[in-house]
Scaffold this motif. Sequence first.
Motif, short mmCIF file in Angstrom:
data_model
loop_
_atom_site.label_atom_id
_atom_site.label_comp_id
_atom_site.label_asym_id
_atom_site.label_seq_id
_atom_site.Cartn_x
_atom_site.Cartn_y
_atom_site.Cartn_z
N HIS A 122 46.18 -44.61 -25.57
CA HIS A 122 47.16 -43.34 -25.82
C HIS A 122 47.30 -42.06 -25.06
O HIS A 122 46.48 -41.72 -24.46
CB HIS A 122 46.95 -42.83 -27.47
N TRP A 123 48.57 -41.90 -24.96
CA TRP A 123 48.92 -40.59 -24.14
C TRP A 123 48.82 -39.71 -24.93
O TRP A 123 49.47 -39.56 -26.04
CB TRP A 123 50.12 -40.84 -23.45
N GLU A 124 47.97 -38.48 -24.87
CA GLU A 124 47.73 -37.47 -25.88
C GLU A 124 47.62 -36.17 -25.03
O GLU A 124 47.62 -36.29 -23.91
CB GLU A 124 46.49 -37.63 -26.63
N ILE A 125 47.28 -35.17 -26.05
CA ILE A 125 46.96 -33.78 -25.44
C ILE A 125 45.46 -33.56 -25.88
O ILE A 125 45.04 -34.17 -26.83
CB ILE A 125 47.82 -32.74 -25.92
N PRO A 126 44.77 -32.84 -24.95
CA PRO A 126 43.32 -32.50 -25.58
C PRO A 126 43.24 -31.89 -27.09
O PRO A 126 44.01 -30.99 -27.62
CB PRO A 126 42.77 -31.37 -24.68
N ARG A 127 42.22 -32.61 -27.77
CA ARG A 127 41.84 -31.91 -29.09
C ARG A 127 40.71 -32.08 -29.49
O ARG A 127 40.05 -32.68 -28.84
CB ARG A 127 42.87 -32.71 -30.00
N GLY A 128 40.24 -31.43 -30.60
CA GLY A 128 39.11 -31.56 -31.14
C GLY A 128 38.61 -30.86 -32.43
O GLY A 128 39.63 -30.09 -32.86
N GLY A 129 37.69 -31.20 -33.17
CA GLY A 129 37.62 -30.56 -34.49
C GLY A 129 37.03 -29.22 -34.38
O GLY A 129 36.94 -28.61 -33.20
N GLY A 130 36.85 -28.58 -35.55
CA GLY A 130 36.47 -27.23 -35.47
C GLY A 130 35.10 -26.98 -35.04
O GLY A 130 34.04 -27.81 -35.28
N THR A 131 34.71 -25.89 -34.13
CA THR A 131 33.56 -25.61 -33.79
C THR A 131 32.98 -24.35 -34.50
O THR A 131 33.58 -23.47 -34.51
CB THR A 131 33.39 -25.54 -32.10
N ALA A 132 31.80 -24.31 -34.84
CA ALA A 132 31.14 -23.21 -35.53
C ALA A 132 31.17 -22.12 -34.91
O ALA A 132 30.61 -22.20 -33.88
CB ALA A 132 29.88 -23.92 -36.26
N GLY A 133 31.68 -21.08 -35.47
CA GLY A 133 31.69 -19.84 -34.76
C GLY A 133 32.57 -19.32 -33.59
O GLY A 133 32.54 -18.48 -33.05
N LEU A 134 33.62 -20.42 -33.38
CA LEU A 134 34.58 -20.18 -32.28
C LEU A 134 35.87 -20.04 -33.12
O LEU A 134 36.25 -20.83 -33.88
CB LEU A 134 34.67 -21.41 -31.50
N GLY B 17 40.17 -20.00 -33.23
CA GLY B 17 40.88 -20.99 -32.60
C GLY B 17 41.22 -21.08 -31.26
O GLY B 17 41.14 -22.17 -30.60
N LYS B 18 41.49 -19.84 -30.73
CA LYS B 18 41.78 -19.95 -29.13
C LYS B 18 40.79 -20.37 -28.50
O LYS B 18 40.66 -20.80 -27.32
CB LYS B 18 42.53 -18.46 -28.77
N ASP B 19 39.49 -19.53 -28.85
CA ASP B 19 38.36 -20.14 -28.16
C ASP B 19 38.05 -21.52 -28.45
O ASP B 19 37.45 -22.13 -27.12
CB ASP B 19 37.25 -19.34 -28.50
#
Length: 209
Positions: free
Chosen positions: A101-113, A115-117
């Motif tokens: 798939h052609w996509e943009i980078p993404r990921g799940g929530g990271t504890a302590g970070l 949104g922008k971080d």
Amino acid sequence: MDHTPESAYAHLRDTHPDWFVTPPGDGTISIMRWPMTEGQVIYRDPWWMLLQDPVVHPDGRHDRYLRMLAPQPEPGVAVLPLLDVNVVLIEHFRHATRAWHWEIPRGGGTAGLAGKDNAAKELREELGAAPRELIELGTLHPDTGLLAQSVGLYAARIDEVGTVERGEGIRRARTFTFTEAERMAGSGRITDSFTLAAIFRARQAGLAG
């Protein structure tokens, strides 16, 4: 503490009551409460929980619905990289569809970070790029029929593309004009919901040049 699927569900009701709220007004699908019946936690790991909720439809029918939630409070992110006035997409192999798939980078929530971080972290990990500027594009519910979580959408101005994260199934990154990316979306070459939404939101925000 060990739980049965039912007692784990009851524990979630006690500890996360906001996950079981039924909004006021007519027409909602409400969740039934013990002692009438109880739901189940079908599966749980550090990233996902699959719940089976006992529900009542607006017409009075009783049913059971599956729902996926992310245990961590931090929402996931998806980031549209912008190199000059162009869009950078990654070609990512996805296990669920068994396809590229052609996509943009993404990921799940990271504890302590925040949104922008977290968005900057995903850019570094998947694209080897550092954001010069991060622009909020709002939120997205990627699948309202199954997923309870929302995802924060961002655009990121970058100065260069680094090394992609091949160990995660990313084989290359390519730069496209906004018009090319929109044509790919229109022709079905881009089918990923995060990518489609981010391209649309970025165009609406005046980021297409």
